[in-house]
Design an enzyme around this catalytic site. Structure first.
Site, mmCIF file in Angstrom:
data_model
loop_
_atom_site.group_PDB
_atom_site.id
_atom_site.type_symbol
_atom_site.label_atom_id
_atom_site.label_comp_id
_atom_site.label_asym_id
_atom_site.label_seq_id
_atom_site.Cartn_x
_atom_site.Cartn_y
_atom_site.Cartn_z
ATOM 1 N N LYS A 186 86.129 -16.036 19.373
ATOM 2 C CA LYS A 186 86.409 -17.462 19.925
ATOM 3 C C LYS A 186 85.298 -18.271 19.093
ATOM 4 C CE LYS A 186 83.998 -20.309 22.370
ATOM 5 N NZ LYS A 186 84.329 -21.461 21.582
ATOM 6 N N GLU A 262 72.505 -13.176 18.086
ATOM 7 C CA GLU A 262 71.972 -14.115 16.849
ATOM 8 C C GLU A 262 71.676 -15.251 17.582
ATOM 9 O OE1 GLU A 262 71.081 -12.958 14.002
ATOM 10 O OE2 GLU A 262 72.010 -10.960 14.044
ATOM 11 N N CYS A 296 70.367 -21.907 11.392
ATOM 12 C CA CYS A 296 69.504 -21.257 12.301
ATOM 13 C C CYS A 296 67.936 -20.885 11.618
ATOM 14 C CB CYS A 296 69.948 -19.744 12.943
ATOM 15 S SG CYS A 296 70.635 -18.880 12.009
ATOM 16 N N GLU A 393 64.593 -26.970 17.435
ATOM 17 C CA GLU A 393 65.404 -26.864 16.393
ATOM 18 C C GLU A 393 65.813 -28.194 16.020
ATOM 19 O OE1 GLU A 393 68.402 -23.829 17.410
ATOM 20 O OE2 GLU A 393 68.182 -23.117 15.304
#
Ligand code: NAP
Length: 489
Positions: A186, A262, A296, A393
């Site tokens: 997905k 992850e 990331c 982040e």
């Protein structure tokens, strides 16, 4: 502009669900739109899967599982290698699509296609070897024989983010298929097209029906949860935010699913007084500006030792000032838009918050007017510890510079986060390089370089940045389990 005809590409790109080797609309016939983040134009509409479509995709993966697991390893390896060649043969098309739906400059999209394809080369080379890994011997009491071997985990669900629409998928698919697992993937709602085109490339390369299934949806939670709850699913591999990763780990607990995660990062980048400052500026530019900062492993906190703070800050601002913002398909553009309005609003909020709390704007920081979710390259210095961007982040082209005095202080401040994905450090002192790298609580550390991703290296994080590794010889292990047979001869 790119060589690929944009209109023809968008006419030809698959927009349906790929289930059991066939293209089909969603059962409800629903669709959702895919938008170009640089122009805010609608590119196409794609099938909007429901939970029934999701389960149909799992049915197909389950039906194909035994056949794929039993396919001779060399045949699987040959298919993966053929897929590698096929992806590269369609490099321009795939790269153009990545730029259209995700926004990064075409040169970076080409780099992503090369990187994404390499996982098929890499795992094609492992596919035939792991079947020979195992043991045969006598148990210590001398009573009977112990035999072990590796076998595929079974049908696997892959859920991926929008920032690398191809590579975040292929890093998982290459390993899963090499191990003998069938998959349902997905992709993210914002970037479904790349994975759909990739599925067509795989179909043309000869992948058997049902081995790879792609479902696109605007209802991630509603489609993923029933698949996670189905006892036929044996594994989840997720790349995305820590928040959603924790939610999926909770769902995985019900069926005791093998889980690879992850997740988010908050990477520190350390520049010591003894560093080659030009090399540090090169590395920081890569670690910050690759993918427009939407990575990331982006350098989220840049710590510079006080003796080189002025020089480093000036040179980094000069370098970031040379970026040209615009539509990623335009010649010479080196910085595309952010993925959407929400992400831009987040960057604006983080910069405003840091400035309110005492950070100085060295350059950038002004949101441009007009269409597209653009944000300029921005450098902030004297960012205080209590700025929200220290803990969140940024996911944008904003370099946040902090200063430090001692090595010990740098290490303590770098580790002052629940995340532990990547870190970077720049120094000419070899002893310090190794000492600091070992002290940094991250799964990956770059010494005097700003990029660590490589198919031959184990990619992954510790702490709240994840579980497991992708790429390297470890990547395939995530899709294998050890079977032990005790034999009385
Ligand atoms: P995200 O919101 O967590 O979404 C990632 C994927 O999860 C998307 O496919 C999303 O679908 C799906 N999803 C969202 N909510 C879900 C739910 N309740 N149940 C099941 N699936 C759900 O992350 P993102 O904003 O796309 O990506 C950015 C994040 O990914 C950052 O934190 C970044 O650090 C991380 N990331 C990590 C790595 C790594 O290797 N460690 C690599 C790249 C990115 P929809 O798109 O439809 O919402």
């Amino acid at each position: 502009m790119a060589d690929i005809d944009r209109a023809r590409l968008l006419e030809s790109v698959p927009t349906e669900l790929f289930i059991g080797g066939k293209w089909a609309p969603a059962r409800s016939r629903a669709t959702f739109e895919v938008v170009d983040p640089a122009s805010e134009e609608i590119l196409v509409r794609v099938a909007d899967a429901s939970s029934e479509d999701g389960i149909a995709a799992l049915d197909a993966a389950v039906d194909a599982a035994a056949g794929w697991a039993a396919t001779p390893p060399w045949k699987r390896a040959d298919l993966l290698r053929a897929a590698y060649d096929a992806i590269l043969a369609r490099r321009e098309e795939i790269a153009t699509l990545i730029t259209l739906e995700m926004g990064k400059p075409l040169a970076e999209s080409r780099g992503e296609v090369d990187y994404g394809a390499t996982f098929f080369r890499w795992f094609s080379e492992s596919a035939s070897r792991m079947h020979l890994e195992g043991a045969y011997g006598t148990e210590p009491g001398g009573g009977y024989k112990i035999m072990t071997y590796k076998r595929p985990v079974g049908p696997t669900l892959l859920v991926t983010p929008w920032n690398f629409p191809l590579a975040m998928g292929t890093r998982k698919i290459g390993a899963a298929l090499a191990a003998g697992c069938t998959v349902v993937i997905k992709p993210a709602e914002q970037t479904p097209l790349t994975m759909l085109l990739f599925a067509e490339v795989m179909r043309e390369a000869g992948l058997p029906d049902g081995v790879l299934n792609v479902i696109t949806t605007s209802d991630a939670a509603g489609v993923v949860a029933p698949i996670m709850a189905d006892p036929r699913l044996r594994k989840i591999s997720f790349t995305g935010s820590t928040q959603v990763g924790k939610l999926l780990l909770g769902q995985a607990a019900e069926g005791v699913l093998r889980s690879s995660m992850e997740l988010g990062g908050n990477s520190p980048l350390l520049v010591f007084d003894d560093a080659d400052i030009d090399a540090a500026v090169d590395g920081a530019t890569m670690a910050k500006m690759r993918n427009g900062g939407e990575s990331c492993v982006a350098a989220n906190r840049i710590y510079v030792q006080s003796g080189v703070l002025e020089e480093f800050t000036r040179k980094l601002a000069e370098r970031l000032g040379s970026f040209r913002t615009g539509h990623g398909l335009e010649e010479g553009v080196t910085l595309g838009p952010l993925i959407d309005g929400e992400q831009r609003a987040k960057v604006v909020r983080l910069v405003d918050d840091a400035v309110d709390k005492g950070a100085t704007v060295v350059m950038g920081g002004e949101v441009p007017s007009g269409a597209g979710h653009f944000y300029p390259p921005t450098v902030l210095r004297d960012v205080p510890r209590d700025a929200a961007m220290h803990d969140e982040e940024i996911f944008g082209p904003v370099a946040a510079i902090y200063s430090f005095d001692t090595e010990r202080e740098a290490i303590e401040r770098a580790n002052d986060t629940p995340y532990g994905l990547a870190s970077y450090l720049f120094t000419r002192d070899l002893s310090r390089a190794v000492r600091v790298a070992e002290a940094l609580d991250t799964g990956m550390t770059g010494i005097n370089r700003g990029v660590v991703s490589n198919p031959a290296a184990p990619f992954g994080g510790i702490k709240e940045s994840g579980l497991g590794r992708e790429g390297s010889s470890e990547g395939i292990e995530e899709y294998l389990e050890t079977k032990y047979i005790g034999m009385q001869l």
